[in-house]
Design an enzyme around this catalytic site. Structure first.
Site: not given
Ligand code: ASP
Length: 381
Positions: A189, A234-235, A257-258
């Protein structure tokens, strides 16, 4: 430190980046800063524009899991999340599960500036994005004509390699020993925090998510077989988890890891913690995951022994990563830039890719600056 120059930091993800992929990450993050920073330094663009431009460059680089090169969901689609926050106006914008756009961060910026909302999702986010286009040219710049334009053979092959692997979950991509899993595909990301000459801080983050977006129990919705479930976000698209900025404190962008990052609202928590507890102290029991000294460009080091010399920003960032680890068994990394121009980075994944402009390399008169671009390793990796 009185702020006389703007600053910026970008990241290209936190995971077990294989050695042979390090150079691409170093080059990609370097390029994003090298292309954008001159205009930030001269005052031609502000922090918000710098974040959007740097992230767009990273989204266009297939090295990263954002824009072209994103992981695929089980249907073989590219679904992306992005968020941006302007720490001066406290306005923010985000998109989740958006398809067919080249630069999700640009759509997040439009949500921020052209609507009263914070988050738009899915097909309707796409429709909104289209409605903001004023010309054919702009349309071409923002959207791809077919899904294939965001797909890479690498990701199609990777999806097939994990499709029937029961052991592979969304957490797996951030774990160590990546060699024992299916062949890694390049990913990471991307994010950016910038501080401009007027003291405005902006942060943004963009992702194609994870290749397995949800772990269903064996008995539920069998057809998805634990793979990245279409519609999972995810986040990254959640303000306060993936991105947060407040010009009176600082800005942060997270990766990892979201599902774990969202549970501790990582970026919002760390910025608010610095705001409310101006002099944080590291819990005695805390591990130092990746202490980096940003004071001088020639002195970037990992050194747990320097624990006592850490600036308060680094203490806060180390502490939140410790919390991520202990509280929710999480995996991830974070970049942070304070209003005083202090950088801080930490991660509990094996490695993290990031780049920044060291304060002591910048000469505003001549326009000279240097970019430090590295793949940081967790202690012992
Ligand atoms: N945080 C992103 C997500 O869970 C993935 C990443 O940072 O690599 O969607």
């Amino acid at each position: 430190m009185s702020l006389q120059v703007p600053l910026m930091i970008v990241h290209g993800g936190a995971w077990s980046i294989p050695n042979e992929m390090e150079q691409d990450h170093i080059r990609g993050t370097y390029k994003a800063i090298a292309q954008v920073y001159p205009e930030l330094l001269s005052g031609e663009i502000d922090a918000e524009e710098a974040v959007v431009r740097a992230i767009s460059i990273l989204e266009n680089d297939e090295t990263f899991d954002a824009g072209k090169g994103s992981f695929l969901n089980l249907k073989g689609q590219v679904e992306m999340d992005a968020s941006i926050m302007n720490g001066t106006t406290m306005k923010c914008g985000a998109v989740c599960a958006i398809q067919n756009v080249r630069n999700p961060i640009r759509i997040a910026q439009r949500v921020m500036n052209q609507t009263e909302h914070v988050l738009l999702v899915g097909e309707n986010a796409l429709e909104f994005a289209k409605s903001t286009c004023k010309s054919e040219e702009e349309h071409k710049e923002l959207f791809v004509e077919s899904v294939e334009q965001l797909l890479t053979t690498r990701e199609l092959e990777f999806l097939e390699s994990i499709r029937n692997n029961e052991e592979f979950t969304s957490r797996t991509v951030f774990e160590s020993k990546i060699d024992s899993h299916p062949p890694p595909s390049k990913k990471g990301t991307v994010g950016c925090v910038a501080l401009d000459l007027n003291g405005n801080i902006c942060a943004g983050t963009s992702t194609g998510g994870t290749p397995k977006k949800c772990k269903f129990s064996r008995n539920s919705i069998k057809k998805f077989n634990k793979l990245k479930v279409p519609g999972r976000s995810g986040d990254t698209g959640i303000v306060g988890s993936g991105t947060y900025a407040d010009s009176s404190v600082g800005g942060a962008s997270s990766t990892g890891w979201g599902e774990s990052i969202m549970k501790i609202q990582m970026t919002g928590t760390v910025v608010k913690w610095l705001e409310f507890h101006n002099t944080p102290t590291l819990p005695k029991t805390a591990s130092i995951y990746s202490h980096l000294n940003f004071e001088s460009s020639s002195n970037i080091q990992h050194d747990a022994a320097q624990k006592t010399n850490m600036n308060k920003e680094q203490v806060a960032i180390e502490t939140i990563i410790e919390y991520l680890d202990q509280k929710v068994n999480g995996l991830g990394g974070l970049i942070f830039l304070s209003k005083e121009g202090k950088y801080a980075v930490s991660h509990n994944t094996d490695k993290m890719s990031f780049a920044f402009v060291p304060h002591d390399t910048i000469n505003k008169e001549t326009g000279h600056f240097e970019v430090v671009s590295i793949v940081s390793r967790k202690k012992g990796c």
